[in-house]
Design an enzyme around this catalytic site. Sequence first.
Site, PDB file in Angstrom:
ATOM      1  N   GLU A 125      26.009   5.139 -55.167  1.00  0.00           N
ATOM      2  CA  GLU A 125      25.579   3.743 -55.020  1.00  0.00           C
ATOM      3  C   GLU A 125      24.052   3.629 -55.130  1.00  0.00           C
ATOM      4  O   GLU A 125      23.368   3.146 -54.235  1.00  0.00           O
ATOM      5  CB  GLU A 125      26.081   3.140 -53.710  1.00  0.00           C
ATOM      6  N   GLY A 128      -2.397 -14.293 -48.914  1.00  0.00           N
ATOM      7  CA  GLY A 128      -1.182 -14.024 -49.667  1.00  0.00           C
ATOM      8  C   GLY A 128      -1.257 -12.736 -50.458  1.00  0.00           C
ATOM      9  O   GLY A 128      -2.334 -12.279 -50.846  1.00  0.00           O
TER      10      GLY A 128
END
Length: 649
Positions: free
Chosen positions: A179, A498
Site C-alpha cells: 500500500e 504564510g
Amino acid sequence: MNISRRQRKTIEKQVRLGLSVMHRPTPMTCTEWADENYYLSAESAYIEGRWQTLPVQRAILNSFGNDEIRVVNLVKSARIGYSQMLKAAAGYLIEHKKRNGMILQPTDAAANSFMKAHIETALRDVPVLKALSPWLGKKHRNNTLEGKLFSNCRNLWCLGGTSAKNYREKSLDFIIYDELSAFPDDIEKEGAPTFLGDKRLEGAAYPKSIRGSTPKIKDLCQIERAANESEVELYFYVPCPHCKKKQTLKWGGKCDKFGFKWETGKPDTVYYLCERSGCKIKQHEIQASFDTGTWRCKKTGIQTTDGLEYLDKNNKTVETPESVTWHIWTAYSPFTTWSRIVKDFLNAKSDTGKLKSFVNTTLGETWEENTGTKIDQNMLYSRREYFPVYDGKVVVPNGVVYITIGGDTQDDRFEWEVVGWGANEESWSLDYKSLYGNLTQPEIWKALAEALQKTYTREDGAVMNAGLVCWDSGGHFTDEVYALSKKMGVRWFIPTKGASQAGKPVVEFPRQRNKKGVYLSFIGTDNAKEIIYQRLSIMPERQGVAASGCCHWPINDETHGESYFNQLTAERKTLKFIGGRRVYTYICPKGKRNEALDCRVGAFVAMRIARQYMGINLDRLAEEQKHNIDNKKDKALPGIEDFGRMLGR
C-alpha cells in the site's frame, strides 16, 4: 526455464565453442514455487487451503521473482490477492533464492499486525518455510515482531514506512512496499520512501523493488508516480468468448458503447458489452478466456503471457524490461461477482466519499479532484441569506458562539473579515472592512485598533467581542504589525506568516514568543485554502440536517457584494512540480485581487488556534447556547422587533 537471458546466451556460446557446460538444477519460477509450496492460512485468507495461481496472477507473480526485472509496480484494486502474492514472493525469494528482504507497511502498527496475522501464519503452514524457522512459536532473538532470521542465514524484516530509522542499516536483496500510496511523500524530510528503501538494494546482485497499492488522488498518488516512471505499463487483454477479439475490461459509462451494462434497478442482470463487436458477455464466459489472455503495453506494444518472456508487437523476443507496471482491477477477480460490483457502485454513486472509495478500491484508478477550475462566485453570491435585523441593523445569528478576525495589510490600506463560528465549524461572515490611509502614520494604526475592538450583538441579545485576531505580517509593515500585537495583547492579536508548502499543517502556533516578542504563527496556506474551498461548495442545511462546515453570508448588508465574492474565489488549484514532486498549490491569476480569501484564511486560522491551543470548544458552546435559547423561549421573551428597544437602541 527461468534463467536470465544473459545466462542463456553464455550457455549457448559455450555449446557453440564445444566447451563443457556445468549442470545446475533449473530454478523454479515464482509461480511454480507458490503452486508447489504456498498455503493459504485460515487467519489471513477467506478460504483456507493450498494456493493455486490464477491466470490473471501468473505473470505478475513471476515478475516478482524474475531476476532481470529490478522494479515491479502493481496498480491494483481490492480482491485480486495481492497480499497473498507478496507473501508467496517473499517466501520464494527467501527459501528458493536465498535472499534478504524487507516488507514495509504504512505504519509500525500495520507492520506488527501483518507480521502476526500473515507472516507468522505462513511460516507455520508452509513446510519449506517452517523448516527454516526452528524458533517458530518460541521466544528467541531471531524471532521478533520486527524481523526473522532463518536457519539459511537470510533475514526478513517487516517494519513501518513512516520512520526514517527503519530504512537504515539493512543490506537487502528485495524490498516490498505494501500500500505504497498510504506512505508519506517525504519520510522525516529525508526523501521519498522508495528512494530511501531502494538505496538498501545497491549492493545486491539481483536487486528487487516491489511496489503495490490501490491508487488514491490523481497526480498526488505515489503508485501512480511510480507507474509513470516505468518503462512498460501492462494491461490484461482477454479474448471475447464470442468474437474472439482481445480487449481490456473497462467499467465504461452510461453513454459508452462498451463496458458494464444492466437493466435499471436490476444489478443481477449485469453483462459486459464487448468493445470490439458489441457482444454481450457474462462473467463466467470471460473468465474461461483468461487462460489465453495477454498482458500488453499500450505505449510500447511490448507483451507477455507469463511475466518471464517479453515480445514486441510483431511477436519477436525483446530484452526483459528492468521496470514493469501491472494494472489490474476487480472485474478480473473470481473472488467477487459483477453484480456485487454494480451494487457497490449504485450504493456509492450519490456520495462523493463512497464514490471515491469505489474508484480507488474497485476500479483501481486514481480519483481526480476538481483542479484547475475555480468556485463559481455567482453561485455563492446568489446563496446569500437574510441575517436577523434588530432596530434596523443586521446582528449576529444565534448559531454563532465565537468570533474571529482575519486581516491583511496592503501598502495603502487594511482589509479584514469578521467571522462567527458555530458547531462543526459552521461559519457566518459578519462584516468585511477596508480602511484606507497612509500606513506610515500612527493615526491609521490607532484607528485600526479601535475598529478591531468593536462589539457585536447576537440575535438573543448577547454582546460579543472578537475572541482572536490573526493578521498577516508579510509585506512592508511587519514591525508595525508586531507593535500592534504587543499593544493589544500578544495572545489576542497574533501575527501570521504564510507558507505555500505541501503537507504543512493549517497553523503552527509557537510555544514561546519570537525575538520580537510576539507569537508569530506559520500558516499552511495551501492546506487552509483547500479546506475553505471545499466548504464553499457545502449547501446550507436541508430538512433539519446540520451542514457541517457550511459558510453563510448576509444579503442584507453592503459589504458582501460581487467584488467580495470575486476576491474570495479568485485563486485556482493548480498542479506544480516542486523539488521534483507533484504538488497542488493555489495560484491567484495575474490582475486578480484575492484579499477576501486571505482574510478568510486568517479568520479560519484564528479559529483553529482558539480550538487547538486555547481550549475553545465550539460544539460545547453551541450546546450551551441552544440550552439558553430554549430556556428563554419558555419565559416568552419579546419578539424580534422588540430586541432593539431592549438593548437600549
